[in-house]
Design a protein around this motif. Structure first.
Motif, PDB file in Angstrom:
ATOM      1  N   ARG A 198       0.934  -1.328  -0.084  1.00 12.41           N
ATOM      2  CA  ARG A 198       0.082  -0.126   0.032  1.00 12.41           C
ATOM      3  C   ARG A 198       1.009   1.315  -0.011  1.00 12.41           C
ATOM      4  O   ARG A 198       0.593   1.978  -0.734  1.00 12.41           O
ATOM      5  CB  ARG A 198      -0.861   0.044   1.225  1.00 12.41           C
ATOM      6  CG  ARG A 198      -2.153   1.062   1.275  1.00 12.41           C
ATOM      7  CD  ARG A 198      -2.913   1.077   2.194  1.00 12.41           C
ATOM      8  NE  ARG A 198      -3.570  -0.409   2.396  1.00 12.41           N
ATOM      9  CZ  ARG A 198      -4.828  -0.650   1.728  1.00 12.41           C
ATOM     10  NH1 ARG A 198      -5.218   0.135   0.810  1.00 12.41           N
ATOM     11  NH2 ARG A 198      -5.131  -1.906   1.613  1.00 12.41           N
ATOM     12  N   LYS A 200      -7.173  -9.591  -7.528  1.00  9.79           N
ATOM     13  CA  LYS A 200      -7.841  -8.683  -6.713  1.00  9.79           C
ATOM     14  C   LYS A 200      -7.217  -8.091  -5.598  1.00  9.79           C
ATOM     15  O   LYS A 200      -7.673  -7.117  -4.935  1.00  9.79           O
ATOM     16  CB  LYS A 200      -9.142  -9.516  -6.273  1.00  9.79           C
ATOM     17  CG  LYS A 200     -10.104  -9.926  -7.512  1.00  9.79           C
ATOM     18  CD  LYS A 200     -11.441 -10.607  -6.995  1.00  9.79           C
ATOM     19  CE  LYS A 200     -11.994 -11.150  -8.419  1.00  9.79           C
ATOM     20  NZ  LYS A 200     -12.463  -9.986  -9.307  1.00  9.79           N
ATOM     21  N   GLY A 251      -5.866  -4.924  -6.885  1.00  7.52           N
ATOM     22  CA  GLY A 251      -6.882  -4.427  -6.137  1.00  7.52           C
ATOM     23  C   GLY A 251      -6.448  -3.319  -5.459  1.00  7.52           C
ATOM     24  O   GLY A 251      -6.951  -2.357  -5.170  1.00  7.52           O
ATOM     25  N   MET A 252      -5.197  -3.712  -4.409  1.00  6.69           N
ATOM     26  CA  MET A 252      -4.724  -2.647  -3.655  1.00  6.69           C
ATOM     27  C   MET A 252      -4.060  -1.644  -4.403  1.00  6.69           C
ATOM     28  O   MET A 252      -4.230  -0.511  -4.100  1.00  6.69           O
ATOM     29  CB  MET A 252      -3.642  -3.413  -2.869  1.00  6.69           C
ATOM     30  CG  MET A 252      -3.073  -2.550  -1.564  1.00  6.69           C
ATOM     31  SD  MET A 252      -1.527  -3.091  -0.810  1.00  6.69           S
ATOM     32  CE  MET A 252      -2.294  -4.413  -0.027  1.00  6.69           C
ATOM     33  N   ARG A 309      -5.034  -0.274  -7.278  1.00  8.96           N
ATOM     34  CA  ARG A 309      -6.128   0.769  -7.936  1.00  8.96           C
ATOM     35  C   ARG A 309      -6.791   1.361  -6.525  1.00  8.96           C
ATOM     36  O   ARG A 309      -7.038   2.553  -6.605  1.00  8.96           O
ATOM     37  CB  ARG A 309      -7.190  -0.311  -8.364  1.00  8.96           C
ATOM     38  CG  ARG A 309      -8.539   0.341  -8.955  1.00  8.96           C
ATOM     39  CD  ARG A 309      -9.258  -0.589  -9.571  1.00  8.96           C
ATOM     40  NE  ARG A 309     -10.505   0.004 -10.217  1.00  8.96           N
ATOM     41  CZ  ARG A 309     -11.631   0.304  -9.541  1.00  8.96           C
ATOM     42  NH1 ARG A 309     -11.746   0.081  -8.080  1.00  8.96           N
ATOM     43  NH2 ARG A 309     -12.708   1.166 -10.054  1.00  8.96           N
ATOM     44  N   GLU A 310      -6.850   0.629  -5.493  1.00  8.38           N
ATOM     45  CA  GLU A 310      -7.630   1.281  -4.332  1.00  8.38           C
ATOM     46  C   GLU A 310      -6.913   2.389  -3.727  1.00  8.38           C
ATOM     47  O   GLU A 310      -7.211   3.605  -3.352  1.00  8.38           O
ATOM     48  CB  GLU A 310      -7.957   0.515  -3.140  1.00  8.38           C
ATOM     49  CG  GLU A 310      -8.296   0.766  -1.796  1.00  8.38           C
ATOM     50  CD  GLU A 310      -8.306  -0.372  -0.748  1.00  8.38           C
ATOM     51  OE1 GLU A 310      -7.806  -0.083   0.384  1.00  8.38           O
ATOM     52  OE2 GLU A 310      -9.016  -1.348  -1.001  1.00  8.38           O
ATOM     53  N   TYR A 337      -7.044   5.526  -5.890  1.00  4.17           N
ATOM     54  CA  TYR A 337      -8.402   6.476  -5.802  1.00  4.17           C
ATOM     55  C   TYR A 337      -8.076   7.168  -4.434  1.00  4.17           C
ATOM     56  O   TYR A 337      -8.576   8.198  -4.220  1.00  4.17           O
ATOM     57  CB  TYR A 337      -9.700   5.637  -5.757  1.00  4.17           C
ATOM     58  CG  TYR A 337      -9.958   5.206  -7.289  1.00  4.17           C
ATOM     59  CD1 TYR A 337     -10.107   6.532  -8.216  1.00  4.17           C
ATOM     60  CD2 TYR A 337      -9.653   4.309  -7.903  1.00  4.17           C
ATOM     61  CE1 TYR A 337     -10.496   6.229  -9.450  1.00  4.17           C
ATOM     62  CE2 TYR A 337     -10.115   4.128  -9.450  1.00  4.17           C
ATOM     63  CZ  TYR A 337     -10.585   5.108  -9.978  1.00  4.17           C
ATOM     64  OH  TYR A 337     -10.888   5.157 -11.466  1.00  4.17           O
ATOM     65  N   GLN A 338      -7.394   6.451  -3.337  1.00  2.00           N
ATOM     66  CA  GLN A 338      -7.268   7.018  -2.103  1.00  2.00           C
ATOM     67  C   GLN A 338      -6.437   8.293  -2.310  1.00  2.00           C
ATOM     68  O   GLN A 338      -6.714   9.448  -1.683  1.00  2.00           O
ATOM     69  CB  GLN A 338      -6.663   5.956  -1.140  1.00  2.00           C
ATOM     70  CG  GLN A 338      -6.265   6.785   0.166  1.00  2.00           C
ATOM     71  CD  GLN A 338      -5.613   5.624   1.049  1.00  2.00           C
ATOM     72  OE1 GLN A 338      -5.618   4.606   0.804  1.00  2.00           O
ATOM     73  NE2 GLN A 338      -4.888   6.314   2.050  1.00  2.00           N
TER      74      GLN A 338
END
Length: 334
Positions: free
Chosen positions: A142, A174, A178-179, A181-182, A185-186
């Motif tokens: 992250r 995912k 997925g992390m 992409r998340e 957007y954060q």
């Protein structure tokens, strides 16, 4: 200012000489400290890179490198990967735009690829599960994802660009993608002035060769970024026009991303544009915007004029002749 110059292998020494000639014509005041690295140096010394290289880069803060080859069958990792990981050069920056006089399918390409440079499968974590099964571990954090996303948005804002697109494969991977992409957007929440969207990597490849103008700044994980940046270079004439910067919190290493082209090494046939464009990126980051713009304009004007073109562009000019003509154009102020 001091800049570490790594000529590298194959055509590297020839295009490195172009850099020094053009830098002198621009009166940059740069003092190049030359260090050797690559397969040729390994054959002579038994070492992949000259002692003191890392320390010199750390002291100067800037380095410019030509193409380097990795000796086959030695167990050494790529010099590019070693340098990036040693300095935690987490951001790879690849501007992609058309050059006048270079025939391409599109004339509206102007985008920037921002590639996360230290994680993903390129961490090189592999092992044999059994005699017939190899595992490669994809590492996405992250922290690393947020860092590269913020870099992309900061770049967009500082360079007056208006959209950042995240490229991923989160529909399949995912957790890792997925992390990523998340985190994208954060980070985007802190940049309300910049449009943020995302696209799956295979769809991106189709979209970018259909209409490159729909993209502005693109941010991706390491492996996808490696692939799509070369794909995009193909839209503007190939790797001969593909400069790159590897950026950490403390150093910046600029390079031509093409190979060492051993088949034409020493024959005065190499196109030096990519490493000269990398020099232009360095000049911008070093606060010499006027000299960077002068160099950029001179390259564009010389290519558009068409008298001096290297063989890969359908011309007959050698590396030295192209470089000499470019230096004269800079010195004359044309």
């Amino acid at each position: 200012m001091k800049v570490v110059l790594i000529p590298g292998d194959g055509i590297g020494p020839e295009i490195a000489q172009s850099v020094q000639t053009v830098s002198d014509a621009l009166h940059t005041g740069i003092v190049f400290e030359t260090y050797q690295a690559g397969a040729d140096y390994y054959q002579k010394s038994g070492k992949l890179m000259q002692d003191g290289l890392y320390e010199a880069i750390e002291q100067a803060g800037y380095a410019l490198k030509g193409p380097t080859a990795t000796p086959i069958g030695t167990g050494f990792r790529s010099i590019n990967v070693q340098i990036r990981q040693h300095f935690s050069a987490y951001a790879n920056l690849r501007p992609v735009h058309n050059m006048p006089g270079v025939k391409t399918r599109y004339d509206n390409v102007d985008l920037v690829i921002v590639r996360e440079n230290t994680e993903d499968l390129y961490r090189g974590i592999e092992y044999m599960y059994d005699a017939d099964t190899a595992h490669g571990i994809k590492v996405i954090t992250r922290e690393g994802s947020l860092r590269i996303a913020r870099f992309a948005f900061d770049y967009a804002r500082s360079h007056h660009r208006h959209k950042v697109t995240c490229v991923h494969k989160a529909n399949i991977m995912k957790l890792t993608d997925g992390m990523f992409r998340e985190a994208f957007y954060q980070a985007a929440k802190d940049y309300p002035d910049i449009e943020a969207n995302d696209v799956i990597v295979d769809a991106f490849c189709m979209k970018v060769v259909t209409d490159p103008s729909q993209f502005d700044v693109v941010v991706s994980e390491n492996l996808y970024g490696d692939i799509i940046s070369d794909l995009c270079a193909g839209l503007v004439g190939g790797l001969g026009f593909a400069p790159s910067a590897n950026i950490s919190d403390t150093v910046k290493v600029y390079e031509a991303v093409h190979g060492s082209a051993p088949d034409i090494a020493g024959k005065d046939l190499a196109n030096p544009c990519a490493i000269l464009m990398a020099l232009g990126m360095l000049l911008e980051d070093a606060g010499m915007d006027d000299k960077a713009q002068l160099l950029k304009n001179a390259i564009r004007d010389l290519l558009e004029e068409g008298t001096y073109r290297t063989r890969d562009l359908g011309g007959t000019a050698g590396t030295k002749a192209f470089t000499k003509a470019l230096a004269e154009r800079i010195e004359s102020g044309k």
